[in-house]
Design a protein around this motif. Structure first.
Motif, PDB file in Angstrom:
ATOM      1  N   GLY A   1       0.815  -1.213   0.000  1.00 50.39           N
ATOM      2  CA  GLY A   1       0.000   0.000   0.000  1.00 50.39           C
ATOM      3  C   GLY A   1       0.850   1.265   0.000  1.00 50.39           C
ATOM      4  O   GLY A   1       0.557   2.230  -0.716  1.00 50.39           O
TER       5      GLY A   1
ATOM      6  N   THR B   1     -12.775  -3.955   5.551  1.00 51.54           N
ATOM      7  CA  THR B   1     -12.329  -3.034   6.597  1.00 51.54           C
ATOM      8  C   THR B   1     -13.493  -2.601   7.467  1.00 51.54           C
ATOM      9  O   THR B   1     -13.374  -2.507   8.694  1.00 51.54           O
TER      10      THR B   1
ATOM     11  N   ASP C   1      -5.653  -2.501   4.135  1.00 51.47           N
ATOM     12  CA  ASP C   1      -5.296  -1.174   3.631  1.00 51.47           C
ATOM     13  C   ASP C   1      -3.782  -0.999   3.506  1.00 51.47           C
ATOM     14  O   ASP C   1      -3.321  -0.070   2.848  1.00 51.47           O
TER      15      ASP C   1
ATOM     16  N   SER D   1     -12.789  -2.205   1.107  1.00 53.03           N
ATOM     17  CA  SER D   1     -13.640  -1.291   1.846  1.00 53.03           C
ATOM     18  C   SER D   1     -14.651  -2.042   2.708  1.00 53.03           C
ATOM     19  O   SER D   1     -14.830  -1.738   3.900  1.00 53.03           O
TER      20      SER D   1
ATOM     21  N   ALA E   1      -5.188  -7.362   1.002  1.00 54.17           N
ATOM     22  CA  ALA E   1      -6.142  -6.741   0.085  1.00 54.17           C
ATOM     23  C   ALA E   1      -6.593  -7.730  -0.972  1.00 54.17           C
ATOM     24  O   ALA E   1      -7.782  -7.827  -1.299  1.00 54.17           O
TER      25      ALA E   1
END
Length: 348
Positions: free
Chosen positions: A84, A344, A185, A341, A191
């Protein structure tokens, strides 16, 4: 697509010209240098390769040291960060007009697919492509996987008598407050996994919501997850498998379970940037990583290799003994941002 399939003849078109040369300067964790065009020195190549990578520092140092034995006139400078953070750095550099790296070696294919779509990579063909597993090679010829890294369930062997054998079990009430996992993230592998899990018909968004309801602890990356399980601060972890082998070999009370639904896996791709200042040197370095010697080092470092002529790590299953997710990489790439998203939000 099976893990033992071979890549076709379309990848045989190009090969890197490998040759011996004279002295390498190794700079680990350095800021990117100025680079410069690679030049011939006798029969060898000289130049500077700036590498952006998420690879653990000790492991990338070993790779560069071995590369030194074959190409001692190529300097390799390393900037290491999580995937990231690497993406953020590259985006900032794009905004100023120049990417500072020659080679990217990081966790997840969706990142590489996105950069390929932006025409950020040069075409690259390994010198021995028929030796590589099909799942490790970009069919368009822009990047190549460098190891197979499944995500598994780790457990503390002092605290857990009967480890979970499925992802579904981790969403059961018995595991409330017991699980630790990496932050999607920050971690490229995490991810990727968020997207792979959400698309898996046996798991999907429902499982992610149920896992989140069990209040898992979130660590920055895979390393702290493995350490937490080994130290017993959390009995169960979701983590890449090579870290479990590293810690078990060092004597830590940690074991691994490969879930029955299968496991998501990354191939830690490598690619050469289109604007690489030393493209020949950069290609030689990437080619070394997937060469026989480079993959022997991968096995020594407890990774599953991307070629089947170098064996597997001690106490590791062979690839044909692991149920791997049937991964549609394009679908995972398209879905990743939304999946991260949602994941998380679920584990918050």
């Amino acid at each position: 697509m099976t893990t033992t399939a071979r890549i076709g003849t379309r990848f045989l078109a190009r090969a890197a010209a490998l040759a011996a040369a004279g002295a390498l300067t190794l700079t680990a964790c350095a800021e990117p240098g100025d680079g410069g065009e690679a030049t011939a020195s006798g029969d060898g190549v000289t130049g500077t390769v700036t590498l952006y990578t998420s690879e653990p520092q000790a492991k990338i140092d070993e790779i560069i040291s071995a590369f030194n034995e074959e190409q001692p006139d190529i300097t390799v400078e390393v900037f290491r960060a999580g995937t990231g953070d690497l993406r953020a750095r590259i985006a900032a550099e794009q905004a100023t007009g120049e990417i500072g790296a020659d080679v990217l070696l990081a966790a997840d294919v969706p990142t590489f697919e996105g950069y390929k779509d932006q025409d950020l990579f040069r075409e690259f063909t390994p010198s021995d492509p028929d030796a590589l597993l099909e799942v490790a090679v970009d069919p368009d010829g822009y990047y190549v996987g460098t190891r197979i890294i499944p995500t598994v369930i780790a457990y503390n062997t002092n605290d857990v008598d009967e480890p979970p054998t499925s992802w579904a079990e981790l969403a059961e009430p018995d595991y409330s407050g017991q699980v630790i996992l990496p932050n999607p993230d920050i971690s490229g592998a995490a991810a990727f996994n968020a997207s792979a899990w959400s698309l898996n018909p046996d798991l999907g968004p429902e499982w992610i919501e149920e896992l989140g309801a069990n209040a898992p602890q979130v660590a920055e990356s895979n390393g702290p997850v493995a350490q937490a399980v080994a130290e017993g601060s959390r009995p169960i972890g979701i983590v890449v498998d090579y870290l479990v082998r590293d810690l078990a070999a060092a004597g830590s009370p940690i074991g691994v379970s490969y879930p029955e639904e299968g496991v998501p896996y990354i191939t830690q791709p490598g690619a050469v940037f289109a604007d690489a200042r030393d493209p020949e040197a950069a290609e030689l370095f990437l080619d070394f990583i997937v060469s026989t010697r480079g993959q022997e080092i991968a096995v020594e470092q407890n990774y599953l290799p991307v070629r089947d002529d170098v064996g597997t790590p001690e106490n590791a299953p062979s690839l044909d003994q692991i149920a791997l997710f049937d991964q549609n990489l394009q679908a995972i790439a398209r879905n990743q941002a939304a999946a991260v998203s949602a994941f998380t939000e679920a584990i918050r």
